[in-house]
Design a protein around this motif. Structure first.
Motif, PDB file in Angstrom:
ATOM      1  N   ALA A 311     -22.396 -11.472   5.025  1.00 39.26           N
ATOM      2  CA  ALA A 311     -22.570 -11.240   6.467  1.00 39.26           C
ATOM      3  C   ALA A 311     -21.436 -10.350   6.990  1.00 39.26           C
ATOM      4  O   ALA A 311     -21.656  -9.427   7.782  1.00 39.26           O
ATOM      5  N   LYS A 312     -20.215 -10.613   6.527  1.00 39.73           N
ATOM      6  CA  LYS A 312     -19.046  -9.842   6.951  1.00 39.73           C
ATOM      7  C   LYS A 312     -19.207  -8.366   6.525  1.00 39.73           C
ATOM      8  O   LYS A 312     -18.957  -7.454   7.305  1.00 39.73           O
ATOM      9  N   SER A 314     -22.018  -6.749   5.884  1.00 37.61           N
ATOM     10  CA  SER A 314     -23.071  -6.003   6.588  1.00 37.61           C
ATOM     11  C   SER A 314     -22.651  -5.723   8.033  1.00 37.61           C
ATOM     12  O   SER A 314     -23.018  -4.694   8.584  1.00 37.61           O
ATOM     13  N   ALA A 315     -21.822  -6.625   8.632  1.00 39.26           N
ATOM     14  CA  ALA A 315     -21.311  -6.347   9.985  1.00 39.26           C
ATOM     15  C   ALA A 315     -20.417  -5.103   9.935  1.00 39.26           C
ATOM     16  O   ALA A 315     -20.508  -4.219  10.788  1.00 39.26           O
ATOM     17  N   LYS A 316     -19.583  -5.033   8.904  1.00 39.05           N
ATOM     18  CA  LYS A 316     -18.678  -3.875   8.733  1.00 39.05           C
ATOM     19  C   LYS A 316     -19.496  -2.592   8.598  1.00 39.05           C
ATOM     20  O   LYS A 316     -19.202  -1.574   9.210  1.00 39.05           O
ATOM     21  N   ARG A 318     -22.480  -2.028   9.660  1.00 37.89           N
ATOM     22  CA  ARG A 318     -23.149  -1.682  10.932  1.00 37.89           C
ATOM     23  C   ARG A 318     -22.176  -0.943  11.851  1.00 37.89           C
ATOM     24  O   ARG A 318     -22.515   0.039  12.487  1.00 37.89           O
TER      25      ARG A 318
END
Ligand code: BYC
Length: 321
Positions: A311-312, A314-316, A318
């Motif tokens: 999750a971390k 994919s946030a990065k 994005r």
């Protein structure tokens, strides 16, 4: 009333599927396939994957007690190979639309089958030899034809798996050979282990052909290439000269080759034992599932950490995009 459009499309798709099977070509994940073909594959491949994972337990029991550093290293490598086989097979099943979580839940909740053979205990070191020689030997016999299974991801996974299984079978044979050429007590230990594993190994091939509800359809779809009884025959024929080379006796005193039919004549297999094991009443069913459940629970933090990391990441990604 005219036929629904979907039926016309379906029949065209069906004809294309049938043509691929007839031509011995492969069905791939994005190809259309009959729902029953998909379901049968999910059933067989997930059961196969579960067998590899549960199958780690009887041998893992002996890792701390292997008689030498060399034996320990080989056994660790073999058990790790089984984990790898499970992962290839879960991945192959996932291409058919089932998730890893669903398959795991089916296993730990006791709703899935896995091979009967892994519900037996391993009381002595010689059982490591008997598992390698007989269980992996039976697995090779059953699995080499699966390398040609009509479903691409399954067949390709089987090619890698079979290469490793032949090393497993040889290491088991070599353990038994050494014991058989050792002290009289060691030879007896090898014979006892072979006596324990011989009949359950024959049961690995499944019920007799006339009691096998899935065989005919799976063979027509070229998932299975040979019937359960044909593969069992082939396995017995392979074992006979190897018993001689090992200097051990075959537990089936009635076994003989019938020249007229070209078949091995053997004693009746105790199918009530097979049925009991499939019904969850084998010597180690409860223990195997309990251990699997515990391993799953103990691994929860790893899954959570991996999901948090993903999750971390994919946030990065994005933010960077
Ligand atoms: N144990 O119609 P049938 C390894 C079930 S792991 C339990 O003949 P099919 C290793 C069968 O599922 C290698 N269940 O079925 C790992 C069916 O039940 P459902 C494991 C069995 O599918 C670690 C019902 O009986 N190998 O090598 O046409 C360490 C009726 O049977 C068994 C595989 O998984 C059994 N022995 O044929 C060391 C091979 N036999 O689903 C070594 C892949 C039958 O209808 N699988 N059943 O409720 C196959 O080739 C086939 O699925 C089978 C059965 C030949 C096993």
């Amino acid at each position: 009333m005219s036929a629904p459009v979907i039926a016309v499309e379906d029949s065209e798709e069906q004809a294309h599927f049938d043509a691929l099977i007839d031509a011995d070509l492969r069905i791939e994940p994005r190809d259309w396939m009959p729902e029953a073909y998909r379901k049968t594959l999910i059933r067989q491949i997930s059961q196969h994957a579960h067998s590899e994972i549960i199958g780690m337990q009887p041998e893992a029991n002996w890792i701390t007690r292997a008689p030498s550093l060399k034996r320990k290293a080989i056994l660790i490598a073999k058990v790790q190979d089984e984990a790898g086989h499970g992962l290839y097979l879960y991945s192959a099943a996932q291409t058919l639309g089932i998730t890893r979580e669903e398959m795991t839940d089916q296993l730990i909740e006791g709703r899935a089958r896995y091979s009967s053979i892994f519900n037996y205990h391993t009381p002595t070191w010689a059982d490591m030899g008997a598992i390698g020689w007989l269980v992996d030997g039976a697995a090779i016999c059953n699995q080499v034809p699966l390398c040609r299974a009509s479903y691409g991801p399954y067949g390709r996974a089987m090619v890698r798996i079979c290469k490793e299984e032949s090393f497993h079978q040889r290491q088991g044979f070599e353990i038994l050979l050494e014991l058989s050429n050792g002290t009289p007590e060691q030879k007896q230990m090898a014979q006892d282990a072979v006596n324990r594993w011989y009949w359950p190994s024959l049961m690995m091939f499944g019920p007799t052909d006339d009691a096998s509800p899935n065989s005919a359809r799976s063979m027509a779809w070229k998932i299975k290439r040979f019937s359960n009884d044909d593969l069992r025959q082939r396995f017995v024929g392979m074992c006979v000269p190897q018993f001689e080379a090992l200097g051990l006796e075959c537990p089936d005193k009635n076994l003989r080759f019938d020249e007229e039919t070209g078949q091995w004549l053997m004693s009746e297999i105790d199918w009530s034992e097979f049925d009991a094991v499939l019904d969850g009443r084998g010597p180690a069913n409860t223990e195997r599932l309990k251990r699997r459940r515990e391993a799953h629970e103990n691994g929860a933090w790893v899954r959570e950490a991996a999901a948090a990391y993903a999750a971390k990441q994919s946030a990065k990604d994005r933010i960077a995009a």
